[in-house]
Design a protein around this motif. Structure first.
Motif, PDB file in Angstrom:
ATOM      1  N   TRP A 157       0.838  -1.202   0.000  1.00 44.66           N
ATOM      2  CA  TRP A 157       0.000   0.000   0.000  1.00 44.66           C
ATOM      3  C   TRP A 157       0.872   1.250   0.000  1.00 44.66           C
ATOM      4  O   TRP A 157       1.886   1.320   0.701  1.00 44.66           O
ATOM      5  CB  TRP A 157      -0.898   0.029   1.241  1.00 44.66           C
ATOM      6  N   ALA A 158       0.470   2.233  -0.775  1.00 41.90           N
ATOM      7  CA  ALA A 158       1.097   3.555  -0.757  1.00 41.90           C
ATOM      8  C   ALA A 158       0.065   4.548  -1.261  1.00 41.90           C
ATOM      9  O   ALA A 158      -0.950   4.162  -1.859  1.00 41.90           O
ATOM     10  CB  ALA A 158       2.360   3.584  -1.620  1.00 41.90           C
ATOM     11  N   TYR A 159       0.320   5.835  -1.032  1.00 40.45           N
ATOM     12  CA  TYR A 159      -0.654   6.865  -1.394  1.00 40.45           C
ATOM     13  C   TYR A 159      -0.023   7.857  -2.353  1.00 40.45           C
ATOM     14  O   TYR A 159       1.154   8.209  -2.226  1.00 40.45           O
ATOM     15  CB  TYR A 159      -1.193   7.552  -0.136  1.00 40.45           C
ATOM     16  N   LEU A 160      -0.831   8.296  -3.321  1.00 41.45           N
ATOM     17  CA  LEU A 160      -0.331   9.123  -4.413  1.00 41.45           C
ATOM     18  C   LEU A 160      -0.905  10.539  -4.324  1.00 41.45           C
ATOM     19  O   LEU A 160      -2.124  10.724  -4.358  1.00 41.45           O
ATOM     20  CB  LEU A 160      -0.713   8.498  -5.754  1.00 41.45           C
ATOM     21  N   PRO A 161      -0.049  11.573  -4.272  1.00 41.73           N
ATOM     22  CA  PRO A 161      -0.535  12.956  -4.228  1.00 41.73           C
ATOM     23  C   PRO A 161      -0.841  13.480  -5.630  1.00 41.73           C
ATOM     24  O   PRO A 161      -0.169  14.369  -6.144  1.00 41.73           O
ATOM     25  CB  PRO A 161       0.650  13.705  -3.604  1.00 41.73           C
ATOM     26  N   TYR A 162      -1.866  12.916  -6.217  1.00 41.81           N
ATOM     27  CA  TYR A 162      -2.213  13.231  -7.605  1.00 41.81           C
ATOM     28  C   TYR A 162      -3.626  13.778  -7.653  1.00 41.81           C
ATOM     29  O   TYR A 162      -4.524  13.283  -6.957  1.00 41.81           O
ATOM     30  CB  TYR A 162      -2.110  11.972  -8.465  1.00 41.81           C
ATOM     31  N   SER A 163      -3.846  14.777  -8.484  1.00 42.16           N
ATOM     32  CA  SER A 163      -5.181  15.355  -8.640  1.00 42.16           C
ATOM     33  C   SER A 163      -5.834  14.785  -9.890  1.00 42.16           C
ATOM     34  O   SER A 163      -5.300  14.904 -10.990  1.00 42.16           O
ATOM     35  CB  SER A 163      -5.101  16.880  -8.740  1.00 42.16           C
ATOM     36  N   MET A 164      -6.989  14.159  -9.705  1.00 44.58           N
ATOM     37  CA  MET A 164      -7.685  13.532 -10.822  1.00 44.58           C
ATOM     38  C   MET A 164      -8.215  14.572 -11.802  1.00 44.58           C
ATOM     39  O   MET A 164      -8.729  15.615 -11.413  1.00 44.58           O
ATOM     40  CB  MET A 164      -8.840  12.680 -10.309  1.00 44.58           C
ATOM     41  N   HIS A 165      -8.100  14.266 -13.095  1.00 43.25           N
ATOM     42  CA  HIS A 165      -8.634  15.116 -14.150  1.00 43.25           C
ATOM     43  C   HIS A 165      -9.928  14.553 -14.733  1.00 43.25           C
ATOM     44  O   HIS A 165     -10.615  15.252 -15.471  1.00 43.25           O
ATOM     45  CB  HIS A 165      -7.613  15.250 -15.281  1.00 43.25           C
ATOM     46  N   MET A 166     -10.210  13.282 -14.437  1.00 46.61           N
ATOM     47  CA  MET A 166     -11.378  12.592 -15.002  1.00 46.61           C
ATOM     48  C   MET A 166     -11.313  12.627 -16.526  1.00 46.61           C
ATOM     49  O   MET A 166     -12.318  12.829 -17.218  1.00 46.61           O
ATOM     50  CB  MET A 166     -12.686  13.211 -14.503  1.00 46.61           C
ATOM     51  N   ALA A 167     -10.102  12.420 -17.045  1.00 49.63           N
ATOM     52  CA  ALA A 167      -9.854  12.545 -18.484  1.00 49.63           C
ATOM     53  C   ALA A 167      -9.931  11.219 -19.226  1.00 49.63           C
ATOM     54  O   ALA A 167      -9.475  11.126 -20.371  1.00 49.63           O
ATOM     55  CB  ALA A 167      -8.497  13.205 -18.719  1.00 49.63           C
ATOM     56  N   GLY A 168     -10.464  10.188 -18.601  1.00 45.77           N
ATOM     57  CA  GLY A 168     -10.704   8.932 -19.298  1.00 45.77           C
ATOM     58  C   GLY A 168      -9.462   8.315 -19.913  1.00 45.77           C
ATOM     59  O   GLY A 168      -8.462   8.075 -19.219  1.00 45.77           O
ATOM     60  N   PRO A 169      -9.469   8.056 -21.241  1.00 46.83           N
ATOM     61  CA  PRO A 169      -8.346   7.374 -21.893  1.00 46.83           C
ATOM     62  C   PRO A 169      -7.004   8.074 -21.706  1.00 46.83           C
ATOM     63  O   PRO A 169      -5.990   7.421 -21.427  1.00 46.83           O
ATOM     64  CB  PRO A 169      -8.770   7.377 -23.373  1.00 46.83           C
ATOM     65  N   ARG A 170      -6.969   9.391 -21.861  1.00 48.89           N
ATOM     66  CA  ARG A 170      -5.708  10.121 -21.699  1.00 48.89           C
ATOM     67  C   ARG A 170      -5.170   9.965 -20.267  1.00 48.89           C
ATOM     68  O   ARG A 170      -3.965   9.854 -20.055  1.00 48.89           O
ATOM     69  CB  ARG A 170      -5.906  11.613 -21.998  1.00 48.89           C
ATOM     70  N   GLU A 171      -6.088   9.961 -19.307  1.00 48.61           N
ATOM     71  CA  GLU A 171      -5.631   9.840 -17.915  1.00 48.61           C
ATOM     72  C   GLU A 171      -5.134   8.428 -17.612  1.00 48.61           C
ATOM     73  O   GLU A 171      -4.258   8.248 -16.762  1.00 48.61           O
ATOM     74  CB  GLU A 171      -6.742  10.227 -16.950  1.00 48.61           C
TER      75      GLU A 171
END
Length: 470
Positions: free
Chosen positions: A339-353
């Motif tokens: 387990w680890a945690y990622l400081p990433y902000s989701m873009h909800m960009a589907g395939p590109r994301e």
């Protein structure tokens, strides 16, 4: 058409308050306020997990420091040139061939960088703070800073850096401050911390309608990602190198790529599972069964790597999600699951994301990535229609898997049956088994009403945390 016009002419913009919610803790104005609120949320768990927040006591006693304070900063993570063999040997090759570290180790150099900013500062949004952190620790390797105009336009139009290397989404720093110009240095601050110094190499006006259309597949403001770039981001983007000073202090600790790589076993397949919601039993079955996939070796392990940054308005706050993951990790104690945690902000960009996630997890040491149905998908805020097809993300990921050097593991369609428990949907159909269902909406209603949650659906330890957090 109206949305594109608003994007191009700035008519849709509003103040920079995020449209996609981060934990309410992270929006507080000072470190002291952050600590006070964090204690109020997690105090009820302290007897069970005395080491959960080891640094909060010291933080609460510390007065917020001046953004321009000329003082010795905390020692940052080890620079890339000093990375141990545990980070590199028998592990996935980072994207572009090298794991970047932008942290400045020398205290005098850090002080000189701050002084060179001559009082110029940018207070980062929650979203930008995530990007700065991932740049500093190498999560966005091979990037060494925010994209200049050539890099931005190349990624937007071709999903590649000018070098030809795949990259899913642009990583940009935005501003509305016209006084900032190429050749300047600016201090990037966040909740009372001096995170980094940026060398501004270029400023440019982005083509936001094109960015929206290419990266999100739509220029409609009904998409949360399009709302973000048009209504949250400033009208000017800046490109330039980042010099890391210190990592953000978070309630949930986020290991760096080097730290995650060091904890993973060498010379085995590492299957990444991305999520932004609490893990229920169907999810657990999904990522543990992924180790049985034909393209995963016998000694393979899973890395559960949830994003704890800004997501969508109706998602559970990051600090609550973090706690559900921690109790589940303790309850299951599976040596095959890391387990680890990622400081990433989701873009909800589907395939590109999906491509962006694969690149990031490759930098964290993963060799395989589970691609879920409608991964990073989004619905219209008006009529609820999906912006992407159910398998669009899987198709783009498979098409680029070999070039990326990350194998895809399709997400199994797991269902619960009265006769045999969790099985794949095709087995349930072939055997005529009785399938039990509980929608996410119904689950949340039952949770709020205090009703019993079926054991087959959710881990009771996770339910307990969700109830306690309201």
């Amino acid at each position: 058409m109206l949305a594109a016009f608003a994007l191009r002419h700035g008519l849709a913009r509003r103040p920079r308050s995020p449209t996609m919610r981060w934990s309410s803790l992270c929006s507080l104005a000072s470190t002291a306020a952050l600590v006070s609120e964090a204690h109020s949320v997690v105090d009820k768990w302290r007897p069970e997990t005395p080491t959960m927040l080891p640094s909060l006591a010291s933080l609460s006693a510390r007065a917020p420091r001046s953004r321009q304070a000329e003082q010795v900063l905390p020692v940052p993570p080890i620079p890339a040139r000093e990375l141990s063999s545990a980070v590199t040997e028998g592990k996935a090759v980072p994207h572009g061939g090298k794991l970047v570290s932008l942290m400045v180790a020398d205290a005098c150099e850090r002080s000189a960088l701050i002084a060179a900013c001559e009082g110029r500062t940018i207070e980062l949004s929650d979203r930008n703070a995530c990007d700065v952190e991932l740049l500093m620790v190498g999560g966005f390797s091979p990037l060494e800073g925010f994209m200049n105009q050539e890099e931005y336009e190349s990624v937007v139009e071709t999903m590649r850096l000018p070098s030809g290397l795949l990259f899913g989404l642009p990583v940009v720093m935005d501003t509305d401050d016209d006084s900032l110009a190429a050749g300047m240095k600016v201090l990037l601050t966040y909740n009372g911390q001096n995170l980094a110094v940026m060398e501004i190499e270029s400023t440019y006006k982005p083509n936001k309608p094109l960015e929206a259309k290419k990266c999100y597949g739509t220029s409609s403001l009904e998409h949360p990602g399009v709302q973000m770039i048009s209504m949250e981001r400033g009208g000017t983007y800046m490109g330039g190198k980042i010099h890391g000073l210190e990592l953000p202090t978070r309630v949930f600790p986020c290991k760096t790529p080097a730290e995650v790589r060091s904890m993973l076993p060498a010379n085995v397949d590492v299957v990444a599972f991305q999520c932004r919601n609490p893990v229920h039993k169907a999810h657990y079955e999904l990522f543990t069964r992924a180790l049985d996939a034909e393209n995963v070796g016998d000694d393979g392990v899973v890395l559960v790597h949830p994003t704890c940054g800004p997501t969508q308005d109706d998602d559970i706050p990051g600090v609550v999600r973090y706690r559900t993951y921690e109790v589940l990790k303790e309850e299951t104690a599976d040596p095959k699951v890391n387990w680890a945690y990622l400081p990433y902000s989701m873009h909800m960009a589907g395939p590109r994301e999906a491509i962006q996630h694969m690149i990031i997890r490759k930098n964290y040491g993963c060799t395989h990535f589970i691609i879920g149905r409608d991964m990073a998908g989004s619905k219209s805020c008006l009529d609820g229609e999906d912006f992407y097809g159910a398998y669009d993300a899987q198709d783009l990921a498979k098409a680029n898997s070999e070039e990326l050097g990350v194998k895809t593991v399709p997400s199994l369609n797991i269902v619960y049956t009265e006769e045999e428990g969790y099985v794949t949907a095709d087995i349930a159909s072939d055997k005529g088994l009785s399938i039990k269902k509980l929608s996410g909406t119904k689950f949340r209603q039952m949770l709020r009403a205090g009703e019993d949650i079926p054991e087959w659906f959710a881990f009771q330890s996770v339910v307990k945390v969700l109830r306690e957090c309201g």
